[in-house]
Design a protein around this motif. Structure first.
Motif, PDB file in Angstrom:
ATOM      1  N   ILE A 220      37.704  41.691  40.162  1.00 19.10           N
ATOM      2  CA  ILE A 220      38.042  40.355  39.439  1.00 19.10           C
ATOM      3  C   ILE A 220      38.421  40.544  38.075  1.00 19.10           C
ATOM      4  CG2 ILE A 220      36.603  38.334  38.805  1.00 19.10           C
ATOM      5  CD1 ILE A 220      34.986  38.855  41.385  1.00 19.10           C
TER       6      ILE A 220
ATOM      7  N   LEU B  38      33.438  32.055  35.692  1.00 14.09           N
ATOM      8  CA  LEU B  38      33.211  33.068  37.125  1.00 14.09           C
ATOM      9  C   LEU B  38      32.072  32.756  37.821  1.00 14.09           C
ATOM     10  CD1 LEU B  38      33.962  36.546  35.164  1.00 14.09           C
ATOM     11  CD2 LEU B  38      35.380  35.033  36.579  1.00 14.09           C
TER      12      LEU B  38
ATOM     13  N   GLY C 118      33.876  30.558  40.203  1.00 12.40           N
ATOM     14  CA  GLY C 118      35.263  30.837  40.537  1.00 12.40           C
ATOM     15  C   GLY C 118      36.178  30.299  39.828  1.00 12.40           C
TER      16      GLY C 118
ATOM     17  N   PRO D  26      37.361  34.551  43.117  1.00  8.21           N
ATOM     18  CA  PRO D  26      36.051  33.775  43.919  1.00  8.21           C
ATOM     19  C   PRO D  26      34.955  33.597  43.077  1.00  8.21           C
ATOM     20  CG  PRO D  26      36.244  36.200  44.268  1.00  8.21           C
ATOM     21  CD  PRO D  26      37.378  35.827  43.364  1.00  8.21           C
ATOM     22  N   THR D  27      34.031  32.819  43.716  1.00  6.83           N
ATOM     23  CA  THR D  27      32.639  32.649  43.048  1.00  6.83           C
ATOM     24  C   THR D  27      32.049  34.009  42.896  1.00  6.83           C
ATOM     25  OG1 THR D  27      32.618  30.394  44.069  1.00  6.83           O
ATOM     26  CG2 THR D  27      30.774  31.435  43.318  1.00  6.83           C
TER      27      THR D  27
ATOM     28  N   PHE E  61      28.087  36.286  44.659  1.00  4.63           N
ATOM     29  CA  PHE E  61      29.493  36.899  45.344  1.00  4.63           C
ATOM     30  C   PHE E  61      29.282  36.948  46.822  1.00  4.63           C
ATOM     31  CE2 PHE E  61      32.273  40.395  46.122  1.00  4.63           C
ATOM     32  CZ  PHE E  61      33.557  39.919  45.750  1.00  4.63           C
TER      33      PHE E  61
END
Length: 418
Positions: A3, A48, A51, A58-59, A63
Motif C-alpha cells: 500500500i 487509508l 481506503g 483498500p481499506t 485490512f
C-alpha cells in the motif's frame, strides 16, 4: 507494505489526472523528493482507514484478506492451510523508519516501517500438514495479537503510456516481515492436533527404535525451537544463572562464591543415541546419548580467598566439555486422559580434556587484578567442573519440558497405554 509503495508510485506519477484532487503530488525533479513523499504519506494516512478507491488502495482498518493459501515445506515440516475471512487491525499506526527512492531509469523504492501491534482474526482449515512424522489437521477460528512488527519492502514500477500520457505503474514488490512476539488463541471446531494414527505405538516391539528415529528427525526443529509446541530453541540453550559456593576447603586451597549469568550452551542437538529402553506399562524411559562437544559461555562474578589473599573478579567465561555422554531417565504418570513426565534426571559424564578460560577480567585495583587474574586462571577448570551439576539440573528441566509439550500435542496412547 504494498500500500505504501502504491502511494509512492501515485505521488511521483507523471500525470495526476486519475488522482483525487486532494491527493498530494511530488515532482520527480524535486531535490528533496523523498521528504516530499514522506510528507504525502502523512497527508494520506487518515484516508487509508477507509481506503482510496480511485487509486485501488483498500481499506486499512480493518485490512481484509478474503482468502490466503499457505503451502510451505521444510525439513521435517509441511504446512498446508487455507485461511479465510482474515481481518487485521492496527496497520494504520505504522511508522516509516527508512525510505529510499531511485528514479534513474530504474524506478525502485525501498521502505522499512514498524507496526507496534496487529490484532488478526481469521478462519483456518489445516489439512495434510505434518511435523516430524505426525500428520496435523483441524479447522476453526483463531485470534492473534502480534507485536513488534518490522516490514521491509522493496518494489519497482515501470513507465506506461495511456492516451498519450506517461504514467508509472507498480510492477512488483518483495516484502520481508519480522515479528518480535505473537500470541495465538484458537476458538476451534476441531483444534489442529496430530492425526490419531500410531506414530510410535507402545505395542510395537520396536517402539524404542521408532522414538530414536523421531528424535533424530527432530534435531533441526529442536535447534531452532518449535513455537507451535511452545518449545524454545536449544541452539543455544539459555541458562539465566548458576550459583556456585566452595567454602569447605583446606586453608591452602581456593575458597570462593561465584555467580554465572547469561549463560549459553551450544552442542545439545548434536546427539546420537547409544541406547534407549522404553517401559510402556511403567511409563518409564531410560537412555544414553553421546554429545561430542558442549560449549558454554557467559559472564561471571567471583569473590573469595586463596592462601589468605583476597580474590575478586568479574568478566566473561567460556568452557569446552568434550567426549560427553548423558544418561537420561524419565518417569511419567497418568493424569486423567493425559500422560505427564513427573520426574526427569540427567547425569553428564565428559571424559575429554576440559578447556576453560576467563576473559576480560577486572578487579578493584590493578594490583588485585593482576593477582586475581593469575589465581582465577589457575582454577578456571575447577570452576567449570563445579558447573556440571547445575548443567545437569538445567538439562533435566529441559528434557522434562520438551517431553511434556510433545505429549500435550500427541495422542498419548501412541507411546503409552492409558
Amino acid at each position: 507494505m504494498k500500500i505504501i509503495l502504491l502511494i509512492v508510485t501515485c505521488s511521483v506519477a507523471a500525470s495526476a489526472k486519475i488522482l483525487p484532487d486532494d491527493f498530494p503530488q511530488c515532482k520527480r525533479n524535486d531535490p528533496e523528493l523523498e521528504k516530499c513523499i514522506l510528507a504525502a504519506v502523512e497527508v494520506v494516512r487518515p484516508r487509508l482507514l477507509n481506503g482510496i478507491p480511485e487509486v485501488n488502495i483498500p481499506t486499512l482498518e480493518p485490512f481484509n484478506v478474503p482468502t490466503l493459501k499457505l503451502d510451505r515445506t521444510a525439513n521435517n515440516l509441511r504446512l498446508k492451510a487455507n485461511i479465510k475471512n482474515m481481518k487485521a487491525v492496527g496497520g494504520s499506526k505504522f511508522t516509516i523508519e527508512k525510505f529510499r527512492l531511485n528514479l534513474n531509469n530504474k524506478y525502485v523504492a525501498e521502505i522499512k516501517l514498524s507496526i507496534p501491534k496487529l490484532v488478526v482474526t481469521a478462519d483456518y482449515d489445516v489439512k495434510g500438514s505434518r511435523i516430524l512424522t505426525l500428520d496435523i489437521s483441524g479447522q476453526g477460528r483463531f485470534r492473534s495479537n502480534i507485536t513488534g512488527i518490522t516490514v521491509v519492502a522493496k518494489g519497482n514500477a515501470k513507465p506506461i503510456t495511456k492516451d498519450g500520457v506517461e504514467y508509472l505503474q507498480a510492477e512488483k514488490a518483495i516484502t520481508k516481515i519480522r515479528i518480535t512476539h505473537a500470541q495465538i488463541v484458537i476458538d476451534d471446531n476441531e483444534r489442529p492436533v496430530a492425526a490419531k494414527k500410531p506414530v510410535c505405538h507402545y505395542s510395537d516391539p520396536n517402539v524404542a527404535e521408532c522414538i530414536k528415529r523421531v528424535a533424530e528427525q527432530a534435531k533441526q526443529l529442536l535447534a531452532h525451537g518449535i513455537p507451535s509446541f511452545g518449545i524454545q530453541p536449544l541452539e543455544p540453550l539459555k541458562i539465566p544463572s548458576i550459583r556456585l559456593r566452595q567454602h569447605n576447603m583446606p586453608q591452602a586451597r581456593f575458597k570462593y562464591d561465584a555467580w554465572l549469568t547469561d549463560l549459553t550452551l551450544n552442542g545439545l542437538t548434536n546427539y546420537t543415541f547409544n541406547k534407549l529402553d522404553v517401559y510402556p506399562e511403567e511409563i518409564k524411559v531410560n537412555g544414553n546419548i553421546s554429545l561430542p562437544r558442549l560449549v558454554m559461555g557467559g559472564e561471571y562474578v567471583v569473590i573469595g580467598e586463596f592462601q589468605m589473599l583476597p580474590v575478586e573478579s568479574t568478566g566473561k567465561m567460556s568452557a569446552n566439555f568434550t567426549d560427553c555422554s548423558a544418561a537420561l531417565d524419565a518417569v511419567g504418570a497418568k493424569v486423567h486422559k493425559r500422560i505427564v513426565i513427573k520426574d526427569a534426571n540427567v547425569k553428564l559424564r565428559c571424559t575429554g580434556a576440559l578447556k576453560a578460560s576467563l576473559m576480560e577480567a577486572h578487579s578493584t585495583t590493578s594490583e588485585m587484578e593482576m593477582i586475581t587474574d593469575h589465581i582465577i586462571q589457575m582454577h578456571a577448570s575447577e570452576l567449570a567442573k563445579e558447573v556440571q551439576p547445575a548443567v545437569e539440573t538445567a538439562l533435566a528441566m529441559v528434557l522434562e519440558d520438551i517431553a511434556n509439550k510433545f505429549l500435550k500435542h500427541i495422542p498419548t496412547n501412541m507411546v503409552f497405554p492409558i
